[in-house]
Design a protein around this motif. Structure first.
Motif, PDB file in Angstrom:
ATOM      1  N   CYS A 184       0.825  -1.223   0.000  1.00 44.64           N
ATOM      2  CA  CYS A 184       0.000   0.000   0.000  1.00 44.64           C
ATOM      3  C   CYS A 184       0.854   1.266   0.000  1.00 44.64           C
ATOM      4  CB  CYS A 184      -0.894   0.039   1.234  1.00 44.64           C
ATOM      5  SG  CYS A 184      -2.211  -1.188   1.191  1.00 44.64           S
ATOM      6  N   SER A 185       0.237   2.314  -0.509  1.00 45.57           N
ATOM      7  CA  SER A 185       0.832   3.643  -0.542  1.00 45.57           C
ATOM      8  C   SER A 185      -0.339   4.626  -0.410  1.00 45.57           C
ATOM      9  CB  SER A 185       1.561   3.797  -1.882  1.00 45.57           C
ATOM     10  OG  SER A 185       1.901   5.139  -2.136  1.00 45.57           O
ATOM     11  N   LEU A 186      -0.042   5.911  -0.199  1.00 44.12           N
ATOM     12  CA  LEU A 186      -1.095   6.912  -0.034  1.00 44.12           C
ATOM     13  C   LEU A 186      -0.840   8.103  -0.946  1.00 44.12           C
ATOM     14  CD1 LEU A 186      -1.153   6.909   3.865  1.00 44.12           C
ATOM     15  CD2 LEU A 186      -3.046   6.153   2.397  1.00 44.12           C
ATOM     16  N   VAL A 187      -1.924   8.742  -1.396  1.00 37.88           N
ATOM     17  CA  VAL A 187      -1.821   9.999  -2.152  1.00 37.88           C
ATOM     18  C   VAL A 187      -1.981  11.160  -1.180  1.00 37.88           C
ATOM     19  CG1 VAL A 187      -2.889  11.497  -3.884  1.00 37.88           C
ATOM     20  CG2 VAL A 187      -2.809   9.017  -4.261  1.00 37.88           C
ATOM     21  N   VAL A 188      -0.996  12.052  -1.189  1.00 36.59           N
ATOM     22  CA  VAL A 188      -1.098  13.280  -0.401  1.00 36.59           C
ATOM     23  C   VAL A 188      -0.611  14.426  -1.287  1.00 36.59           C
ATOM     24  CG1 VAL A 188      -0.578  14.374   1.813  1.00 36.59           C
ATOM     25  CG2 VAL A 188      -0.439  11.902   1.622  1.00 36.59           C
ATOM     26  N   GLY A 189      -1.423  15.466  -1.454  1.00 38.97           N
ATOM     27  CA  GLY A 189      -1.100  16.526  -2.401  1.00 38.97           C
ATOM     28  C   GLY A 189       0.039  17.427  -1.938  1.00 38.97           C
ATOM     29  N   ALA A 190       0.875  17.825  -2.910  1.00 42.93           N
ATOM     30  CA  ALA A 190       1.990  18.739  -2.630  1.00 42.93           C
ATOM     31  C   ALA A 190       1.498  20.121  -2.217  1.00 42.93           C
ATOM     32  CB  ALA A 190       2.870  18.865  -3.872  1.00 42.93           C
ATOM     33  N   THR A 191       0.212  20.397  -2.495  1.00 44.14           N
ATOM     34  CA  THR A 191      -0.367  21.692  -2.145  1.00 44.14           C
ATOM     35  C   THR A 191      -0.666  21.791  -0.646  1.00 44.14           C
ATOM     36  OG1 THR A 191      -2.354  20.608  -2.969  1.00 44.14           O
ATOM     37  CG2 THR A 191      -1.357  22.254  -4.395  1.00 44.14           C
ATOM     38  N   PHE A 192      -0.444  20.688   0.110  1.00 40.73           N
ATOM     39  CA  PHE A 192      -0.746  20.686   1.546  1.00 40.73           C
ATOM     40  C   PHE A 192       0.420  20.088   2.354  1.00 40.73           C
ATOM     41  CE2 PHE A 192      -4.815  20.812  -0.616  1.00 40.73           C
ATOM     42  CZ  PHE A 192      -5.439  21.865   0.041  1.00 40.73           C
ATOM     43  N   PRO A 193       1.554  20.818   2.427  1.00 39.53           N
ATOM     44  CA  PRO A 193       2.731  20.259   3.099  1.00 39.53           C
ATOM     45  C   PRO A 193       2.497  19.923   4.579  1.00 39.53           C
ATOM     46  CG  PRO A 193       3.215  22.449   2.172  1.00 39.53           C
ATOM     47  CD  PRO A 193       1.829  22.106   1.761  1.00 39.53           C
ATOM     48  N   ASN A 194       1.642  20.693   5.271  1.00 34.37           N
ATOM     49  CA  ASN A 194       1.405  20.357   6.687  1.00 34.37           C
ATOM     50  C   ASN A 194       0.781  18.977   6.822  1.00 34.37           C
ATOM     51  OD1 ASN A 194       2.356  22.827   7.436  1.00 34.37           O
ATOM     52  ND2 ASN A 194       0.318  23.783   7.572  1.00 34.37           N
ATOM     53  N   GLU A 195      -0.112  18.682   5.858  1.00 38.69           N
ATOM     54  CA  GLU A 195      -0.775  17.369   5.910  1.00 38.69           C
ATOM     55  C   GLU A 195       0.175  16.256   5.459  1.00 38.69           C
ATOM     56  OE1 GLU A 195      -2.686  20.199   4.757  1.00 38.69           O
ATOM     57  OE2 GLU A 195      -3.229  20.169   6.867  1.00 38.69           O
ATOM     58  N   ILE A 196       1.106  16.585   4.550  1.00 35.29           N
ATOM     59  CA  ILE A 196       2.126  15.585   4.185  1.00 35.29           C
ATOM     60  C   ILE A 196       2.913  15.210   5.450  1.00 35.29           C
ATOM     61  CG2 ILE A 196       4.194  15.086   2.815  1.00 35.29           C
ATOM     62  CD1 ILE A 196       3.284  17.110   0.750  1.00 35.29           C
ATOM     63  N   ALA A 197       3.310  16.230   6.214  1.00 40.61           N
ATOM     64  CA  ALA A 197       4.088  15.967   7.432  1.00 40.61           C
ATOM     65  C   ALA A 197       3.281  15.137   8.419  1.00 40.61           C
ATOM     66  CB  ALA A 197       4.518  17.288   8.070  1.00 40.61           C
ATOM     67  N   ARG A 198       1.992  15.459   8.554  1.00 42.54           N
ATOM     68  CA  ARG A 198       1.130  14.715   9.485  1.00 42.54           C
ATOM     69  C   ARG A 198       0.995  13.249   9.048  1.00 42.54           C
ATOM     70  NH1 ARG A 198      -0.046  12.882  13.964  1.00 42.54           N
ATOM     71  NH2 ARG A 198      -2.224  12.379  14.370  1.00 42.54           N
ATOM     72  N   VAL A 199       0.807  13.047   7.740  1.00 38.21           N
ATOM     73  CA  VAL A 199       0.678  11.675   7.242  1.00 38.21           C
ATOM     74  C   VAL A 199       1.994  10.925   7.456  1.00 38.21           C
ATOM     75  CG1 VAL A 199       0.367  10.262   5.161  1.00 38.21           C
ATOM     76  CG2 VAL A 199      -1.188  12.174   5.619  1.00 38.21           C
ATOM     77  N   ARG A 200       3.103  11.570   7.175  1.00 42.01           N
ATOM     78  CA  ARG A 200       4.402  10.902   7.388  1.00 42.01           C
ATOM     79  C   ARG A 200       4.551  10.475   8.843  1.00 42.01           C
ATOM     80  NH1 ARG A 200       6.521   7.851   4.722  1.00 42.01           N
ATOM     81  NH2 ARG A 200       7.195   9.048   2.939  1.00 42.01           N
ATOM     82  N   GLU A 201       4.111  11.340   9.767  1.00 42.80           N
ATOM     83  CA  GLU A 201       4.166  11.024  11.203  1.00 42.80           C
ATOM     84  C   GLU A 201       3.367   9.752  11.516  1.00 42.80           C
ATOM     85  OE1 GLU A 201       3.984  15.095  13.357  1.00 42.80           O
ATOM     86  OE2 GLU A 201       2.183  13.966  13.945  1.00 42.80           O
ATOM     87  N   LEU A 202       2.231   9.595  10.810  1.00 38.93           N
ATOM     88  CA  LEU A 202       1.326   8.481  11.118  1.00 38.93           C
ATOM     89  C   LEU A 202       1.743   7.160  10.490  1.00 38.93           C
ATOM     90  CD1 LEU A 202      -2.116  10.300  10.620  1.00 38.93           C
ATOM     91  CD2 LEU A 202      -1.233   9.392  12.789  1.00 38.93           C
ATOM     92  N   VAL A 203       2.452   7.206   9.347  1.00 37.26           N
ATOM     93  CA  VAL A 203       2.622   5.970   8.557  1.00 37.26           C
ATOM     94  C   VAL A 203       4.059   5.465   8.469  1.00 37.26           C
ATOM     95  CG1 VAL A 203       0.588   6.546   7.167  1.00 37.26           C
ATOM     96  CG2 VAL A 203       2.872   7.116   6.293  1.00 37.26           C
ATOM     97  N   GLY A 204       4.980   6.038   9.222  1.00 32.19           N
ATOM     98  CA  GLY A 204       6.379   5.579   9.137  1.00 32.19           C
ATOM     99  C   GLY A 204       6.907   5.767   7.726  1.00 32.19           C
ATOM    100  N   ASP A 205       7.534   4.711   7.187  1.00 35.80           N
ATOM    101  CA  ASP A 205       8.201   4.855   5.880  1.00 35.80           C
ATOM    102  C   ASP A 205       7.322   4.514   4.690  1.00 35.80           C
ATOM    103  OD1 ASP A 205      10.484   5.834   6.956  1.00 35.80           O
ATOM    104  OD2 ASP A 205      11.605   3.948   6.869  1.00 35.80           O
ATOM    105  N   LEU A 206       6.020   4.363   4.874  1.00 32.39           N
ATOM    106  CA  LEU A 206       5.122   4.033   3.751  1.00 32.39           C
ATOM    107  C   LEU A 206       5.330   5.027   2.597  1.00 32.39           C
ATOM    108  CD1 LEU A 206       2.589   1.921   3.812  1.00 32.39           C
ATOM    109  CD2 LEU A 206       1.234   4.005   3.630  1.00 32.39           C
ATOM    110  N   PRO A 207       5.475   4.523   1.353  1.00 28.84           N
ATOM    111  CA  PRO A 207       5.662   5.447   0.230  1.00 28.84           C
ATOM    112  C   PRO A 207       4.431   6.324  -0.002  1.00 28.84           C
ATOM    113  CG  PRO A 207       6.272   3.219  -0.398  1.00 28.84           C
ATOM    114  CD  PRO A 207       5.600   3.116   0.941  1.00 28.84           C
ATOM    115  N   LEU A 208       4.675   7.584  -0.366  1.00 30.40           N
ATOM    116  CA  LEU A 208       3.583   8.517  -0.657  1.00 30.40           C
ATOM    117  C   LEU A 208       3.683   8.968  -2.107  1.00 30.40           C
ATOM    118  CD1 LEU A 208       3.831  10.825   2.516  1.00 30.40           C
ATOM    119  CD2 LEU A 208       2.486   8.716   2.228  1.00 30.40           C
ATOM    120  N   LEU A 209       2.541   8.954  -2.808  1.00 30.05           N
ATOM    121  CA  LEU A 209       2.445   9.558  -4.141  1.00 30.05           C
ATOM    122  C   LEU A 209       1.992  10.998  -3.934  1.00 30.05           C
ATOM    123  CD1 LEU A 209       2.266   9.501  -7.281  1.00 30.05           C
ATOM    124  CD2 LEU A 209      -0.060   8.631  -7.025  1.00 30.05           C
TER     125      LEU A 209
END
Ligand SMILES: O=C(O)c1cc(=O)[nH]c(=O)n1[C@@H]1O[C@H](COP(=O)(O)O)[C@@H](O)[C@H]1O
Length: 271
Positions: A184-209
């Motif tokens: 699995c991987s997750l889509v997180v938009g580049a237009t929302f860097p705060n949410e990218i950081a939050r998702v990274r905090e939650l999912v460890g090293d899971l790849p993000l698109l």
């Protein structure tokens, strides 16, 4: 090869987190391709050949092919990528979502008909709607989490209990429960860097698109700083229009290469 194994190898071998999105719009093609029956394949395959050594993956968007009755050219394009650029994973961007029996047909379409290595899927209908894709344990299943468009906030920011927002619940569910096969991987938009950081905090090293740089104006530095994993990878940062239409003439593929190179290097400066 498992999608994640191929992706990790491509991150290393190409020294790139860039995903070139293949969203072919015939109205924007150079004049010499207008009216050609295989224009979509020719346009995309030239871009692919000019940029393959600079990317960690390609992402064709199925709507651009289906709208032109060009699914056969999509099939040929994915076969071309695999034959000419082995080890370059292909994500079919289809954002599917339906009940299990229908999802099973979408999975066959993506992985068996088109030969994609991964697919984007909408998680809104829940686990049983995603299961048919997860059963292809060596294929990537990339779930929408915090999309790049402004309207994504309408639902994805809703409080689903105890202050947890819907996109955070999706991230947690996918990382903790749906990722049993590690595909699995997750889509997180580049237009929302705060949410990218939050998702990274939650999912460890899971790849993000991460789509949204380039034409949508997302900030590369903020994206990479928020989303890179501990080893400086973990991201497939997509750009489509800014690379595909960097040039408008016979030299369009060379112009796309220059744009891809600049984008890859801008990403690498912040890893
Ligand atoms: O899943 C996607 O790829 C996707 C998710 C998202 O949240 N936002 C988003 O723009 N995309 C796709 O990423 C590509 C972005 O294209 P450009 O804006 O031209 O770089 C398009 O193919 C979109 O369909």
């Amino acid at each position: 090869m498992h999608f994640m194994t191929a992706l990790r190898a491509a991150w290393r071998a190409r020294n790139s987190l860039l995903c070139v999105g293949l969203d072919p719009d015939p109205a924007r093609f150079p004049a010499h391709l207008h009216g050609q029956p295989d224009a979509i394949f020719r346009f995309c395959s030239e871009i692919v050949d000019a940029t393959a050594d600079l990317v960690c993956c390609f992402k064709p968007q199925i709507a651009y092919f289906a709208a032109q009755r060009a699914e056969d050219q999509l099939e040929a394009l994915i076969a071309h990528i695999h034959a000419r650029h082995p080890g370059t994973p292909v994500i079919l961007d289809a954002k599917r979502g339906d009940i299990g029996s229908t999802a099973g047909q979408y999975a066959v379409e993506a992985f068996e008909r088109f030969g994609a290595d991964a697919i984007t899927v909408n998680p809104y209908m829940g686990r049983d709607s995603v299961e048919p894709y997860l059963e292809y344990a060596d294929k990537g299943v990339i779930l929408l989490c915090r999309t790049s468009n402004p309207g994504g906030s309408d639902l994805q920011f809703l409080d689903v209990g105890g202050g947890e927002r819907l996109f955070e619940r999706v991230a947690r569910l996918v990382a903790d429960e749906w990722n049993a096969s590690g595909n699995c991987s997750l889509v997180v938009g580049a237009t929302f860097p705060n949410e990218i950081a939050r998702v990274r905090e939650l999912v460890g090293d899971l790849p993000l698109l991460v789509p949204g740089i380039g034409a949508q104006g997302g900030d590369i530095a903020a994206t990479v700083e928020a989303g890179r994993s501990a080893d400086g990878t973990g991201l497939m940062i997509n750009s489509s229009r800014a690379i595909l239409y960097a040039g408008a003439d016979h030299d369009f593929a060379a112009a796309a290469r220059r744009a891809a190179l600049d984008t890859r290097d801008a990403i690498n400066r912040h890893r």
